[in-house]
Design a protein around this motif. Structure first.
Motif, PDB file in Angstrom:
ATOM      1  N   VAL A 141      -7.874   5.659 -90.418  1.00 42.48           N
ATOM      2  CA  VAL A 141      -7.638   7.115 -90.689  1.00 42.48           C
ATOM      3  C   VAL A 141      -7.272   7.826 -89.509  1.00 42.48           C
ATOM      4  O   VAL A 141      -7.755   7.819 -88.568  1.00 42.48           O
ATOM      5  N   ARG A 142      -6.019   8.619 -89.504  1.00 43.63           N
ATOM      6  CA  ARG A 142      -5.533   9.262 -88.533  1.00 43.63           C
ATOM      7  C   ARG A 142      -5.454  10.643 -88.670  1.00 43.63           C
ATOM      8  O   ARG A 142      -5.219  11.127 -89.784  1.00 43.63           O
ATOM      9  N   THR A 143      -6.010  11.647 -87.824  1.00 38.23           N
ATOM     10  CA  THR A 143      -5.974  12.985 -87.964  1.00 38.23           C
ATOM     11  C   THR A 143      -5.066  13.556 -86.925  1.00 38.23           C
ATOM     12  O   THR A 143      -5.007  12.930 -85.719  1.00 38.23           O
ATOM     13  N   ASN A 144      -4.497  14.755 -87.079  1.00 36.00           N
ATOM     14  CA  ASN A 144      -3.646  15.340 -85.804  1.00 36.00           C
ATOM     15  C   ASN A 144      -4.512  16.344 -85.040  1.00 36.00           C
ATOM     16  O   ASN A 144      -5.724  16.549 -85.171  1.00 36.00           O
ATOM     17  N   GLU A 145      -3.645  17.016 -84.086  1.00 22.64           N
ATOM     18  CA  GLU A 145      -4.840  17.968 -83.350  1.00 22.64           C
ATOM     19  C   GLU A 145      -5.292  19.168 -83.798  1.00 22.64           C
ATOM     20  O   GLU A 145      -6.286  19.896 -83.268  1.00 22.64           O
ATOM     21  N   GLU A 146      -4.802  19.443 -85.336  1.00 25.02           N
ATOM     22  CA  GLU A 146      -5.462  20.434 -85.756  1.00 25.02           C
ATOM     23  C   GLU A 146      -6.628  20.118 -86.723  1.00 25.02           C
ATOM     24  O   GLU A 146      -7.216  20.794 -87.541  1.00 25.02           O
ATOM     25  N   GLY A 147      -6.956  18.901 -86.749  1.00 29.21           N
ATOM     26  CA  GLY A 147      -7.927  18.174 -87.404  1.00 29.21           C
ATOM     27  C   GLY A 147      -7.592  17.837 -89.122  1.00 29.21           C
ATOM     28  O   GLY A 147      -8.439  17.343 -89.856  1.00 29.21           O
ATOM     29  N   GLU A 148      -6.140  17.954 -89.046  1.00 26.66           N
ATOM     30  CA  GLU A 148      -5.695  17.648 -90.774  1.00 26.66           C
ATOM     31  C   GLU A 148      -5.471  16.289 -90.756  1.00 26.66           C
ATOM     32  O   GLU A 148      -4.882  15.435 -89.827  1.00 26.66           O
ATOM     33  N   THR A 149      -5.768  15.633 -91.903  1.00 23.12           N
ATOM     34  CA  THR A 149      -5.616  14.148 -92.068  1.00 23.12           C
ATOM     35  C   THR A 149      -4.046  13.925 -92.199  1.00 23.12           C
ATOM     36  O   THR A 149      -3.314  14.594 -93.048  1.00 23.12           O
ATOM     37  N   VAL A 150      -3.495  13.090 -91.437  1.00 25.07           N
ATOM     38  CA  VAL A 150      -2.185  12.502 -91.402  1.00 25.07           C
ATOM     39  C   VAL A 150      -1.916  11.274 -92.202  1.00 25.07           C
ATOM     40  O   VAL A 150      -1.308  11.364 -93.169  1.00 25.07           O
ATOM     41  N   PHE A 151      -2.794  10.458 -92.238  1.00 21.77           N
ATOM     42  CA  PHE A 151      -2.798   9.102 -92.928  1.00 21.77           C
ATOM     43  C   PHE A 151      -4.060   8.655 -93.195  1.00 21.77           C
ATOM     44  O   PHE A 151      -4.863   8.751 -92.435  1.00 21.77           O
ATOM     45  N   VAL A 152      -4.384   8.087 -94.437  1.00 17.01           N
ATOM     46  CA  VAL A 152      -5.249   7.047 -94.715  1.00 17.01           C
ATOM     47  C   VAL A 152      -4.872   5.855 -95.261  1.00 17.01           C
ATOM     48  O   VAL A 152      -4.162   5.917 -96.467  1.00 17.01           O
ATOM     49  N   ALA A 153      -4.747   4.878 -94.631  1.00 14.45           N
ATOM     50  CA  ALA A 153      -3.928   3.820 -94.772  1.00 14.45           C
ATOM     51  C   ALA A 153      -4.971   2.411 -94.719  1.00 14.45           C
ATOM     52  O   ALA A 153      -5.689   2.278 -93.964  1.00 14.45           O
ATOM     53  N   LEU A 154      -4.902   1.762 -95.924  1.00 16.77           N
ATOM     54  CA  LEU A 154      -5.732   0.525 -96.099  1.00 16.77           C
ATOM     55  C   LEU A 154      -4.886  -0.762 -95.894  1.00 16.77           C
ATOM     56  O   LEU A 154      -4.114  -1.014 -96.620  1.00 16.77           O
ATOM     57  N   TYR A 155      -5.351  -1.468 -94.819  1.00 20.26           N
ATOM     58  CA  TYR A 155      -4.783  -2.540 -94.144  1.00 20.26           C
ATOM     59  C   TYR A 155      -5.374  -3.773 -94.777  1.00 20.26           C
ATOM     60  O   TYR A 155      -6.336  -3.999 -94.894  1.00 20.26           O
ATOM     61  N   SER A 156      -4.600  -4.643 -95.258  1.00 18.40           N
ATOM     62  CA  SER A 156      -4.770  -6.111 -95.725  1.00 18.40           C
ATOM     63  C   SER A 156      -3.820  -7.072 -95.359  1.00 18.40           C
ATOM     64  O   SER A 156      -2.845  -6.416 -94.414  1.00 18.40           O
ATOM     65  N   ALA A 157      -3.592  -8.236 -95.768  1.00 19.33           N
ATOM     66  CA  ALA A 157      -2.506  -9.225 -95.521  1.00 19.33           C
ATOM     67  C   ALA A 157      -2.538 -10.062 -96.834  1.00 19.33           C
ATOM     68  O   ALA A 157      -3.470 -10.452 -97.511  1.00 19.33           O
ATOM     69  N   HIS A 158      -1.456 -10.783 -97.007  1.00 19.37           N
ATOM     70  CA  HIS A 158      -1.311 -11.711 -98.155  1.00 19.37           C
ATOM     71  C   HIS A 158      -0.266 -12.648 -97.687  1.00 19.37           C
ATOM     72  O   HIS A 158       0.671 -12.550 -96.969  1.00 19.37           O
ATOM     73  N   THR A 159      -0.479 -13.979 -98.225  1.00 15.32           N
ATOM     74  CA  THR A 159       0.469 -15.064 -97.966  1.00 15.32           C
ATOM     75  C   THR A 159       1.115 -15.410 -99.128  1.00 15.32           C
ATOM     76  O   THR A 159       0.507 -15.618-100.208  1.00 15.32           O
ATOM     77  N   HIS A 160       2.470 -15.574 -99.226  1.00 18.68           N
ATOM     78  CA  HIS A 160       3.340 -16.213-100.315  1.00 18.68           C
ATOM     79  C   HIS A 160       4.293 -17.264 -99.545  1.00 18.68           C
ATOM     80  O   HIS A 160       5.157 -16.616 -98.549  1.00 18.68           O
ATOM     81  N   ASN A 161       4.646 -18.352-100.271  1.00 21.55           N
ATOM     82  CA  ASN A 161       5.667 -19.069 -99.539  1.00 21.55           C
ATOM     83  C   ASN A 161       5.665 -19.367 -98.350  1.00 21.55           C
ATOM     84  O   ASN A 161       6.695 -19.354 -97.587  1.00 21.55           O
ATOM     85  N   HIS A 162       4.264 -19.525 -97.805  1.00 22.72           N
ATOM     86  CA  HIS A 162       4.019 -19.954 -96.298  1.00 22.72           C
ATOM     87  C   HIS A 162       4.621 -18.597 -95.306  1.00 22.72           C
ATOM     88  O   HIS A 162       4.601 -18.625 -94.127  1.00 22.72           O
ATOM     89  N   ILE A 163       4.698 -17.571 -95.785  1.00 22.04           N
ATOM     90  CA  ILE A 163       4.865 -16.105 -95.030  1.00 22.04           C
ATOM     91  C   ILE A 163       3.867 -15.322 -95.214  1.00 22.04           C
ATOM     92  O   ILE A 163       3.317 -14.878 -96.325  1.00 22.04           O
ATOM     93  N   THR A 164       3.208 -14.847 -94.107  1.00 25.44           N
ATOM     94  CA  THR A 164       1.851 -13.858 -94.389  1.00 25.44           C
ATOM     95  C   THR A 164       2.557 -12.598 -93.966  1.00 25.44           C
ATOM     96  O   THR A 164       3.243 -12.382 -93.017  1.00 25.44           O
ATOM     97  N   TYR A 165       2.263 -11.528 -94.963  1.00 21.69           N
ATOM     98  CA  TYR A 165       2.947 -10.205 -94.968  1.00 21.69           C
ATOM     99  C   TYR A 165       1.709  -9.233 -94.437  1.00 21.69           C
ATOM    100  O   TYR A 165       0.470  -9.383 -95.174  1.00 21.69           O
ATOM    101  N   MET A 166       1.963  -8.230 -93.903  1.00 17.45           N
ATOM    102  CA  MET A 166       1.011  -7.044 -93.522  1.00 17.45           C
ATOM    103  C   MET A 166       1.415  -6.168 -94.979  1.00 17.45           C
ATOM    104  O   MET A 166       2.150  -5.783 -95.433  1.00 17.45           O
ATOM    105  N   ASN A 167       0.208  -5.786 -95.510  1.00 15.57           N
ATOM    106  CA  ASN A 167      -0.097  -5.419 -96.890  1.00 15.57           C
ATOM    107  C   ASN A 167      -0.805  -4.004 -96.958  1.00 15.57           C
ATOM    108  O   ASN A 167      -1.940  -4.022 -96.612  1.00 15.57           O
ATOM    109  N   ILE A 168      -0.164  -2.863 -96.853  1.00 17.08           N
ATOM    110  CA  ILE A 168      -0.572  -1.475 -96.305  1.00 17.08           C
ATOM    111  C   ILE A 168      -0.475  -0.599 -97.628  1.00 17.08           C
ATOM    112  O   ILE A 168       0.524  -0.282 -97.916  1.00 17.08           O
ATOM    113  N   ALA A 169      -1.663  -0.252 -98.057  1.00 11.52           N
ATOM    114  CA  ALA A 169      -1.916   0.653 -99.259  1.00 11.52           C
ATOM    115  C   ALA A 169      -2.247   2.202 -98.684  1.00 11.52           C
ATOM    116  O   ALA A 169      -3.156   2.432 -97.958  1.00 11.52           O
ATOM    117  N   LEU A 170      -1.471   2.982 -99.358  1.00  5.15           N
ATOM    118  CA  LEU A 170      -1.976   4.613 -99.023  1.00  5.15           C
ATOM    119  C   LEU A 170      -2.178   5.112-100.493  1.00  5.15           C
ATOM    120  O   LEU A 170      -1.235   5.248-101.145  1.00  5.15           O
TER     121      LEU A 170
END
Length: 241
Positions: free
Chosen positions: A121-150
């Motif tokens: 969760v990131r906020t700016n200098e005015e205290g406003e919310t910039v991002f609420v990003a939910l981080y996870s990962a998943h693997t498919h065909n031997h490749i692991t990806y960053m999986n980021i939901a907003l």
């Protein structure tokens, strides 16, 4: 894809309001970057400071310079009003460096549907919310990806990013060359299904001196670049000589 959708307003207290927090404690956006290692992404070719940032994100401070491309600026002013009201992906139109405060919060993975989910969760200098990003990962065909939901109003947008290494830098991309394409992409999930969006994003993270990193984030819409963000990342407590 994450099962967590937003309401009309997201904001920094979104997880608390909807009882989505967990007791799990995380220091970084991922627990161990070695989970992403494969042919094409060898950890020894990436700066150790970059790996440390992703595993111990809470130990770093962040400033950002946001630059909309000239053709998109009229739309950016309209978008700013909407993003401020919803409290999500609120980049604004301010020029120059601005500080972003960040917090890593555990997310109830059972409600999300993915594994080991944590929010940045990131906020700016005015205290406003910039991002609420939910981080996870998943693997498919031997490749692991960053999986980021907003979470967005009654939907969510997910960036599935493939990690690559080049000249000591870490590259995270939602679009690879045709012969190497996998799960990467940017998707919108709603009650009616999941759709791939005509958006592309690319991060290039590189070491920029002792205890300092620089990250370039670019986005394209229908193949036309519309946004550049340059992040300056520094280990907390580090004093320049």
């Amino acid at each position: 894809m994450s099962n967590i959708y937003g309401t009309w307003r997201i904001g920094a207290d979104f997880l608390h309001r909807h009882r989505l927090q967990s007791d799990s404690s995380y220091q970084g956006l991922t627990d161990d970057m070695s989970a992403f290692q494969r042919n094409g992404f060898q950890l020894e070719t990436v700066s150790p400071l970059i790996l440390d940032f992703y595993e111990h994100t809470a130990d770093y401070s962040l400033t950002a310079e946001i630059a909309w491309r000239p053709w998109f600026k009229p739309l950016a002013h309209i978008y700013r009003l909407i993003s401020k009201m919803t409290g999500q992906i609120h980049l604004g139109t301010k020029t120059g460096r601005q500080t972003m405060e960040g917090e890593i919060i555990g997310v109830d993975s059972a409600k999300d549907g993915r594994k080991n989910v944590r929010a940045w969760v990131r906020t700016n200098e005015e205290g406003e919310t910039v991002f609420v990003a939910l981080y996870s990962a998943h693997t498919h065909n031997h490749i692991t990806y960053m999986n980021i939901a907003l979470p967005l109003p009654f939907s969510n947008m997910t960036g599935i990013l493939k990690p690559k290494a080049e000249d000591g830098c870490l590259i995270l991309t939602s679009s690879d060359k045709r012969s190497d394409r996998g799960d990467e992409g940017i998707f919108l999930s709603t009650g009616t299904g999941t759709f791939k969006l005509p958006l592309v994003e690319r991060f290039i993270i590189k070491e920029q001196g002792r205890k300092r990193l620089c990250a370039h984030h670019r986005m394209w819409l229908f193949g036309i670049r519309f946004l550049d963000i340059q992040y300056h990342i520094e280990k907390k407590g580090f004093c320049r000589q």
